[in-house]
Design a protein around this motif. Sequence first.
Motif, PDB file in Angstrom:
ATOM      1  N   ALA A  59     -17.878  -0.949   4.234  1.00 29.71           N
ATOM      2  CA  ALA A  59     -17.159   0.326   4.136  1.00 29.71           C
ATOM      3  C   ALA A  59     -15.685   0.129   4.483  1.00 29.71           C
ATOM      4  O   ALA A  59     -14.790   0.585   3.757  1.00 29.71           O
ATOM      5  CB  ALA A  59     -17.799   1.364   5.059  1.00 29.71           C
ATOM      6  N   ALA A  60     -15.432  -0.535   5.553  1.00 28.07           N
ATOM      7  CA  ALA A  60     -14.046  -0.732   5.986  1.00 28.07           C
ATOM      8  C   ALA A  60     -13.260  -1.514   4.937  1.00 28.07           C
ATOM      9  O   ALA A  60     -12.118  -1.162   4.608  1.00 28.07           O
ATOM     10  CB  ALA A  60     -14.029  -1.475   7.320  1.00 28.07           C
ATOM     11  N   ASP A  61     -13.868  -2.548   4.399  1.00 26.47           N
ATOM     12  CA  ASP A  61     -13.167  -3.363   3.411  1.00 26.47           C
ATOM     13  C   ASP A  61     -12.831  -2.541   2.164  1.00 26.47           C
ATOM     14  O   ASP A  61     -11.710  -2.599   1.651  1.00 26.47           O
ATOM     15  CB  ASP A  61     -14.031  -4.572   3.029  1.00 26.47           C
ATOM     16  CG  ASP A  61     -14.120  -5.581   4.168  1.00 26.47           C
ATOM     17  OD1 ASP A  61     -13.375  -5.414   5.156  1.00 26.47           O
ATOM     18  OD2 ASP A  61     -14.942  -6.512   4.073  1.00 26.47           O
ATOM     19  N   LEU A  62     -13.814  -1.798   1.691  1.00 22.24           N
ATOM     20  CA  LEU A  62     -13.560  -0.999   0.485  1.00 22.24           C
ATOM     21  C   LEU A  62     -12.468   0.037   0.744  1.00 22.24           C
ATOM     22  O   LEU A  62     -11.567   0.235  -0.080  1.00 22.24           O
ATOM     23  CB  LEU A  62     -14.850  -0.301   0.033  1.00 22.24           C
ATOM     24  CG  LEU A  62     -15.959  -1.218  -0.480  1.00 22.24           C
ATOM     25  CD1 LEU A  62     -17.225  -0.418  -0.792  1.00 22.24           C
ATOM     26  CD2 LEU A  62     -15.493  -1.959  -1.736  1.00 22.24           C
ATOM     27  N   LYS A  63     -12.553   0.675   1.887  1.00 24.38           N
ATOM     28  CA  LYS A  63     -11.526   1.679   2.202  1.00 24.38           C
ATOM     29  C   LYS A  63     -10.144   1.054   2.275  1.00 24.38           C
ATOM     30  O   LYS A  63      -9.164   1.606   1.759  1.00 24.38           O
ATOM     31  CB  LYS A  63     -11.880   2.371   3.516  1.00 24.38           C
ATOM     32  CG  LYS A  63     -13.028   3.362   3.370  1.00 24.38           C
ATOM     33  CD  LYS A  63     -13.421   3.997   4.690  1.00 24.38           C
ATOM     34  CE  LYS A  63     -14.621   4.929   4.500  1.00 24.38           C
ATOM     35  NZ  LYS A  63     -15.148   5.423   5.794  1.00 24.38           N
ATOM     36  N   THR A  64     -10.062  -0.094   2.884  1.00 22.80           N
ATOM     37  CA  THR A  64      -8.771  -0.778   2.992  1.00 22.80           C
ATOM     38  C   THR A  64      -8.176  -1.058   1.607  1.00 22.80           C
ATOM     39  O   THR A  64      -7.016  -0.738   1.330  1.00 22.80           O
ATOM     40  CB  THR A  64      -8.948  -2.121   3.720  1.00 22.80           C
ATOM     41  OG1 THR A  64      -9.505  -1.861   5.005  1.00 22.80           O
ATOM     42  CG2 THR A  64      -7.621  -2.839   3.854  1.00 22.80           C
ATOM     43  N   VAL A  65      -9.019  -1.615   0.755  1.00 19.82           N
ATOM     44  CA  VAL A  65      -8.512  -1.990  -0.558  1.00 19.82           C
ATOM     45  C   VAL A  65      -8.149  -0.759  -1.383  1.00 19.82           C
ATOM     46  O   VAL A  65      -7.107  -0.711  -2.039  1.00 19.82           O
ATOM     47  CB  VAL A  65      -9.550  -2.854  -1.306  1.00 19.82           C
ATOM     48  CG1 VAL A  65      -9.093  -3.108  -2.728  1.00 19.82           C
ATOM     49  CG2 VAL A  65      -9.749  -4.165  -0.577  1.00 19.82           C
ATOM     50  N   LEU A  66      -8.978   0.259  -1.322  1.00 25.46           N
ATOM     51  CA  LEU A  66      -8.676   1.447  -2.121  1.00 25.46           C
ATOM     52  C   LEU A  66      -7.431   2.168  -1.593  1.00 25.46           C
ATOM     53  O   LEU A  66      -6.635   2.699  -2.382  1.00 25.46           O
ATOM     54  CB  LEU A  66      -9.877   2.401  -2.148  1.00 25.46           C
ATOM     55  CG  LEU A  66     -10.955   1.997  -3.166  1.00 25.46           C
ATOM     56  CD1 LEU A  66     -12.236   2.800  -2.973  1.00 25.46           C
ATOM     57  CD2 LEU A  66     -10.425   2.202  -4.591  1.00 25.46           C
ATOM     58  N   ARG A  67      -7.254   2.196  -0.280  1.00 25.76           N
ATOM     59  CA  ARG A  67      -6.024   2.774   0.257  1.00 25.76           C
ATOM     60  C   ARG A  67      -4.808   1.999  -0.255  1.00 25.76           C
ATOM     61  O   ARG A  67      -3.785   2.597  -0.630  1.00 25.76           O
ATOM     62  CB  ARG A  67      -6.042   2.719   1.789  1.00 25.76           C
ATOM     63  CG  ARG A  67      -6.911   3.801   2.424  1.00 25.76           C
ATOM     64  CD  ARG A  67      -7.020   3.615   3.934  1.00 25.76           C
ATOM     65  NE  ARG A  67      -7.750   4.710   4.544  1.00 25.76           N
ATOM     66  CZ  ARG A  67      -7.319   5.387   5.624  1.00 25.76           C
ATOM     67  NH1 ARG A  67      -6.189   5.050   6.210  1.00 25.76           N
ATOM     68  NH2 ARG A  67      -8.032   6.389   6.090  1.00 25.76           N
ATOM     69  N   ALA A  68      -4.913   0.691  -0.282  1.00 28.58           N
ATOM     70  CA  ALA A  68      -3.793  -0.116  -0.777  1.00 28.58           C
ATOM     71  C   ALA A  68      -3.524   0.195  -2.251  1.00 28.58           C
ATOM     72  O   ALA A  68      -2.372   0.275  -2.699  1.00 28.58           O
ATOM     73  CB  ALA A  68      -4.093  -1.601  -0.602  1.00 28.58           C
TER      74      ALA A  68
END
Lengths: 198, 198, 198, 198
Positions: free
Chosen positions: A85-94
């Motif tokens: 979850a954290a990884d996906l959120k990070t990438v999508l925020r970027a």
Amino acid sequence: MADKHAPDATRRSQRSRLAICEAALSLVAESGYDRLTVEGIAARAGVGKQTIYRWWPSKGAVLLDAFTETMVAGEWALPDTGDLAADLKTVLRATVDEFADPGFHAPYRALYVAMADDAELAAGFTAKVLEPGARAYAERIRAAQACGQADPGCDARLAAEALLAPFAQRWLMRNQPLSHAFTDSLVDLVLAGLRPRG
Amino acid sequence: MADKHAPDATRRSQRSRLAICEAALSLVAESGYDRLTVEGIAARAGVGKQTIYRWWPSKGAVLLDAFTETMVAGEWALPDTGDLAADLKTVLRATVDEFADPGFHAPYRALYVAMADDAELAAGFTAKVLEPGARAYAERIRAAQACGQADPGCDARLAAEALLAPFAQRWLMRNQPLSHAFTDSLVDLVLAGLRPRG
Amino acid sequence: MADKHAPDATRRSQRSRLAICEAALSLVAESGYDRLTVEGIAARAGVGKQTIYRWWPSKGAVLLDAFTETMVAGEWALPDTGDLAADLKTVLRATVDEFADPGFHAPYRALYVAMADDAELAAGFTAKVLEPGARAYAERIRAAQACGQADPGCDARLAAEALLAPFAQRWLMRNQPLSHAFTDSLVDLVLAGLRPRG
Amino acid sequence: MADKHAPDATRRSQRSRLAICEAALSLVAESGYDRLTVEGIAARAGVGKQTIYRWWPSKGAVLLDAFTETMVAGEWALPDTGDLAADLKTVLRATVDEFADPGFHAPYRALYVAMADDAELAAGFTAKVLEPGARAYAERIRAAQACGQADPGCDARLAAEALLAPFAQRWLMRNQPLSHAFTDSLVDLVLAGLRPRG
DNA sequence: GTCTAAACGAGACGGTACGTCTAGTCTTAAA
DNA sequence: TTTAAGACTAGACGTACCGTCTCGTTTAGAC
């Protein structure tokens, strides 16, 4: 039979090629795709029109080359900190932040337009830009499935699309905000569907 | 202040208006959006070009009018048999079939194209076509939440987008099949994310 | 300063230039000046409209070029048999006959029309067509003055105009016959005014 | 046969008729004939286009009516002081001055233009404007012939044309000055041709 | 180090469509 | 029934680009 006269790529002028790509990107960022013309690109690049027609079949193809070369760094792997979850959120925020830059989203939008009417270009854009992105997401999800963080029975590729498509849709439509909150919720929703089943 | 010379809508010729809409739809179905021209529409409709320019700002706007009037029946409620998954699958399968008809998907695709470059048109297309659809899905999901079939903590609207956007994306890209199996899986994935939590 | 982008005259297509001139002359002879259109000329010449606009500022200018090139042989000297009256009558009778040909008088009339609204064209038509004619008459009259056949105190140029203008006027108005008898009388009248004074 | 529907002239609005004439004259004086449009006249006159088309066949016809009504006072006799040369010079000098006023020469020039392409209008302009003028000159010359001031064997009408046409020509061409000196010389030349013969 | 064939800059060409303007006809409401 | 108003079909206007086709002019690989 003979392909017209295939031009000799070894003699191609790199100077012109780069100037054309830069001109195309800057023009599309300034005025949008429908005001982008081959003549305009040639004029800004200080190049004859024929030099464009010799190497590309359409202005969309120029843009695709220019975009993939300049904008798409090449590496597509998502980070893997162990927390999906954290990884996906990070990438999508970027990605949300990236799409705030007109230099980026203008050609991207242009390619969306061009694609809809031109199947060949659609294939190229898909293969060079969209598909690698979707694959990277699917890969990351599969890694999570492998270590028990996500239900292995789910289609990782489909989940990747369920993350990316709503993002693309909102961006394309411009009618709803494209925020970090939105992408975070999207990750939560899709990941809920991927919860390992008891 | 004054908008040029707003034409007098009460004197508008319905005959011409209909002929223009029909011409636009048939032409776009035959040749695609980038070969659709205002002159072509006028010629096929047996109408002066000025009559088009008098009432619409662009060929995209003509197409939006024509499409919403002819293609969009007006009622948008999804069936409610009590089984959310079955209902969603039924409707999405029907939509898949609908998009197989060039008379339908050609103008739809054209509107996608036109939208990307024209924010005003995007707003119109969203408001008249996309938004009502998304709302109908969200409504059906909310009904399911109300009777305990879906987690009430989830964002129904977001779930609707997670169903519709991947569908739209695949259709737009043409690089993957748009089948009943695909939409069924999509429903399963998203609904898994909506499972009531114990 | 700079005139837009002066096109490169050395690359001009003679083929197109001639086709345009011929088309303009034939169309004006068939239908008259007010039904002459740039589009019509381009279509008949098998030429793009821009090729006309690139080289001429108006349809009148095309016609002037076409007319001077085709119709105006270049030599303007009047015959000199020693008998002024006979020479003038001969030439004017020939001119009357020439004006009976629609291929000649249609563009001529057209240029008269165009001239009245377009000072630049008027200057061109005058310089290339009217003025050389008037000068040739004046020259012949001066020759007669030199050998004592006409009063040297008279203004030869004015006498030339007194011969040519009534002719032009009758032709333009179409309300009185344009006959050999008329031009003969005109010569007699003007020459009476030029009689050597005792 | 029935002429379409001849409108009932007794019910014609004089208010509109005058407004149309005034509008036509002022517009042609401001912008020239080729920028004169029926719509423009109707707009300035505060009149429907149909009201113009109902009563006139073309904008040239409107102009002819407007011009003859406003500009041509009606009396056409030349003064007769007993001195033909002096009388002609006086009148022609006055005409030169009259043509300096754009309110006068603009519609006059416009009518010349319109005439060249429109035989019907040419007949009207000739009959209402040119012919009365020529006749008045011819009449004055005939009076001179009657009292022995001019050769009775000459064609007075032809002499009138020899006076008027060079004047018209110079004015139309704009390439030579239209001065009192010019008209005076013209009178002298033509009158020399009319000298009573011994 | 030429020679020579290509790719190049420039831009004229035959075309298509643009969006605007006006012609001349037709319809409506008011007087 | 005429009028003012203005929508209608029709089509030309002058402009912008299209994609093709020469023109000389570089320029780079083979001689």
